[in-house]
Design an enzyme around this catalytic site. Structure first.
Site, mmCIF file in Angstrom:
data_model
loop_
_atom_site.group_PDB
_atom_site.id
_atom_site.type_symbol
_atom_site.label_atom_id
_atom_site.label_comp_id
_atom_site.label_asym_id
_atom_site.label_seq_id
_atom_site.Cartn_x
_atom_site.Cartn_y
_atom_site.Cartn_z
ATOM 1 N N THR A 70 51.627 44.436 34.100
ATOM 2 C CA THR A 70 53.503 44.284 34.064
ATOM 3 C C THR A 70 53.991 45.802 34.216
ATOM 4 O O THR A 70 54.760 46.293 35.655
ATOM 5 C CB THR A 70 53.930 44.054 32.834
ATOM 6 O OG1 THR A 70 53.839 42.715 32.787
ATOM 7 C CG2 THR A 70 55.460 43.665 32.960
ATOM 8 N N ASN A 149 48.163 33.882 40.414
ATOM 9 C CA ASN A 149 47.643 33.306 38.383
ATOM 10 C C ASN A 149 47.231 31.488 38.657
ATOM 11 O O ASN A 149 46.336 31.724 37.694
ATOM 12 C CB ASN A 149 48.260 34.545 37.998
ATOM 13 C CG ASN A 149 49.146 34.050 38.292
ATOM 14 O OD1 ASN A 149 50.234 34.235 39.438
ATOM 15 N ND2 ASN A 149 49.907 33.520 36.223
ATOM 16 N N GLN A 178 44.646 39.642 39.553
ATOM 17 C CA GLN A 178 43.743 38.534 38.984
ATOM 18 C C GLN A 178 42.483 38.472 40.070
ATOM 19 O O GLN A 178 41.592 37.671 39.959
ATOM 20 C CB GLN A 178 44.350 37.018 39.263
ATOM 21 C CG GLN A 178 45.609 37.144 38.249
ATOM 22 C CD GLN A 178 44.483 36.191 37.272
ATOM 23 O OE1 GLN A 178 43.646 36.043 36.816
ATOM 24 N NE2 GLN A 178 45.166 36.128 35.550
ATOM 25 N N SER A 198 44.779 44.854 35.904
ATOM 26 C CA SER A 198 44.915 45.362 33.802
ATOM 27 C C SER A 198 43.725 44.686 33.553
ATOM 28 O O SER A 198 42.755 43.921 33.630
ATOM 29 C CB SER A 198 45.836 43.967 34.046
ATOM 30 O OG SER A 198 46.257 43.830 32.374
ATOM 31 N N GLY A 199 43.285 45.676 32.559
ATOM 32 C CA GLY A 199 42.302 45.886 31.904
ATOM 33 C C GLY A 199 42.042 44.962 31.267
ATOM 34 O O GLY A 199 41.053 43.942 30.730
ATOM 35 N N HIS A 200 42.212 43.828 30.858
ATOM 36 C CA HIS A 200 42.375 42.891 29.794
ATOM 37 C C HIS A 200 41.959 41.495 30.587
ATOM 38 O O HIS A 200 41.602 40.409 30.074
ATOM 39 C CB HIS A 200 43.045 41.833 28.362
ATOM 40 C CG HIS A 200 44.485 41.543 29.231
ATOM 41 N ND1 HIS A 200 44.490 40.288 28.986
ATOM 42 C CD2 HIS A 200 45.348 41.871 29.904
ATOM 43 C CE1 HIS A 200 45.691 40.054 29.753
ATOM 44 N NE2 HIS A 200 46.287 40.974 30.489
ATOM 45 N N THR A 236 52.269 59.690 25.572
ATOM 46 C CA THR A 236 50.483 60.322 25.278
ATOM 47 C C THR A 236 49.889 59.190 25.973
ATOM 48 O O THR A 236 50.206 57.977 25.500
ATOM 49 C CB THR A 236 50.715 60.410 23.491
ATOM 50 O OG1 THR A 236 51.267 61.396 23.143
ATOM 51 C CG2 THR A 236 49.688 60.969 23.739
ATOM 52 N N CYS A 323 52.330 34.232 30.903
ATOM 53 C CA CYS A 323 53.588 34.934 31.011
ATOM 54 C C CYS A 323 54.642 33.359 31.191
ATOM 55 O O CYS A 323 55.837 33.333 30.285
ATOM 56 C CB CYS A 323 53.853 35.551 32.088
ATOM 57 S SG CYS A 323 52.955 37.111 31.822
#
Length: 380
Positions: A70, A149, A178, A198-200, A236, A323
């Site tokens: 996102t 997706n 995706q 996106s990592g997840h 950070t 989502c």
């Protein structure tokens, strides 16, 4: 428990979790700090960036760490639009993009930008000819997802890239959330300027991601602050998350070498079995679709009812995009593909990972048959 909802999120690899814990507990310094602990953290961050860049065959300076798809999509789209608004205020996307792209476009419309939403055919693909006809002198950005997706359709990214070689001033953004690990995307060969991951979605952790920004491409930052990530993404850095994501990406691409064929075999078996169940319509196209997604409807059975029936059997699938699933509205992607609203309201999405097995798939298919039969009896 059988988890077939991997397009929503994936289970982190144990090695990924271990690396996150190690970095968080032993190398927790702020990478912007001048002392030794800060230097250790900065080194780990640089190593993670180098690893991701090598895996994606791009330069380390072209990788910017984000919090996920996102943020990456918003940064690419809004950052491009805000910086280049004096050159033009026209953007092009498809009518079946992820909400993070669609909503970003809608926000820009409120700021005076004009958006062209390309239609899709019955397979969920845009037409490159339609796209070319939509290009104007004022067009500054085109954003098209790699893999849908909801239904798994692969968009013609290479063909779009070839087309845009004639339009060097137009930026090209690809939402590859995706597709990473399932569909090859040679960023160094295709004419892609911006790409979100996106990592997840590939067994990394939630809250991790990256945006590829081709060398020479400039964006307006969305966050103001300490000028981290070369002034593009202040805040950070999540060092442990970046290290974990790099490991997840490496492991995923390694597993893909043998896992893709097994995944495709599992999906083919599920597809064949679904065609033998009465009143099933499969929405995922046979050709030009990713190997991990299968979308279908069972006529007369609401998707949420079917999902809860499967959950009672320890099986987890989904409806539309994670989502959007709680809105209980029919899939806009399916409606755009011309699927009748009654079938769109019955849509189920199965999404696989390299960890799923044929044995699990056989169990799931039997549960589909059993649940469909039981629910039809109740509804009579």
């Amino acid at each position: 428990m059988i988890y077939f909802d991997n397009s929503a999120t994936t289970k982190p690899f144990k090695e990924v979790l271990d690396s996150f814990v190690t970095v968080s507990s032993e190398y927790y310094g702020n990478p912007s700090s001048l002392h030794g602990m800060g230097g250790q953290a900065e080194k780990l961050l640089s190593q993670a960036r180098d690893q991701v860049s090598k895996l994606l065959t791009v330069k380390p300076s072209e990788i910017y760490f984000t919090s996920g798809g996102t943020e990456g999509n918003n940064l690419a789209i809004k950052g491009s639009a805000l910086l280049h608004k004096n050159k033009g205020r026209h953007l092009i996307t498809s009518s079946v993009e992820h909400p993070s792209v669609k909503s970003a476009m809608e926000q820009l419309e409120q700021e005076g930008f004009e958006i062209t939403y390309l239609p899709v055919d019955e397979f969920g693909r845009i037409s490159v000819a339609d796209l070319e006809r939509s290009i104007r002198k004022e067009t500054i950005l085109i954003s098209i997802m790699l893999v849908n997706n909801e239904v798994g359709t692969i968009q013609p990214i290479n063909e779009i890239g070839d087309l845009l070689k004639k339009y060097p001033t137009i930026l090209f953004h690809v939402d590859a959330v995706q597709g990473i690990g399932k569909i090859p995307l040679p960023l160094n060969k295709y004419r892609i300027d911006l790409c979100s991951i996106s990592g997840h979605k590939f067994h990394g952790l939630k809250g991790t991601g990256a945006l590829f920004i081709r060398e020479g491409v400039r964006l307006a930052p969305l966050f103001s602050g300490g000028n981290q990530e070369r002034k593009i993404r202040s805040g950070t850095e999540n060092v442990a998350g970046a290290v974990a994501m790099a490991k997840a990406l490496r492991m995923t691409l390694t597993k893909a070498e043998i896992g893709l064929e097994r995944m495709e075999n599992i999906r083919s078996m599920l597809r064949k079995g679904l065609t033998e169940i009465d009143d099933v319509q499969i929405h995922t196209p046979i050709e030009n679709s990713a190997p991990h997604i299968l979308n279908f409807s069972i006529k007369g059975i609401k998707s949420e009812v079917f999902i809860h029936s499967l959950e009672q059997k320890g099986i987890y699938v989904s409806t539309t995009s994670a989502c959007s699933s709680k809105k209980k509205s029919p899939s806009k992607t399916l409606l755009e593909m011309g699927v009748p609203i009654t079938l769109a309201e019955s849509a189920i999405r199965v999404s696989l990972s390299f960890e799923n097995s044929m044995e699990e798939a056989n169990t799931v298919l039997a549960a589909f048959r059993e649940s469909a039969t039981q629910l039809r009896k109740v509804m009579k």
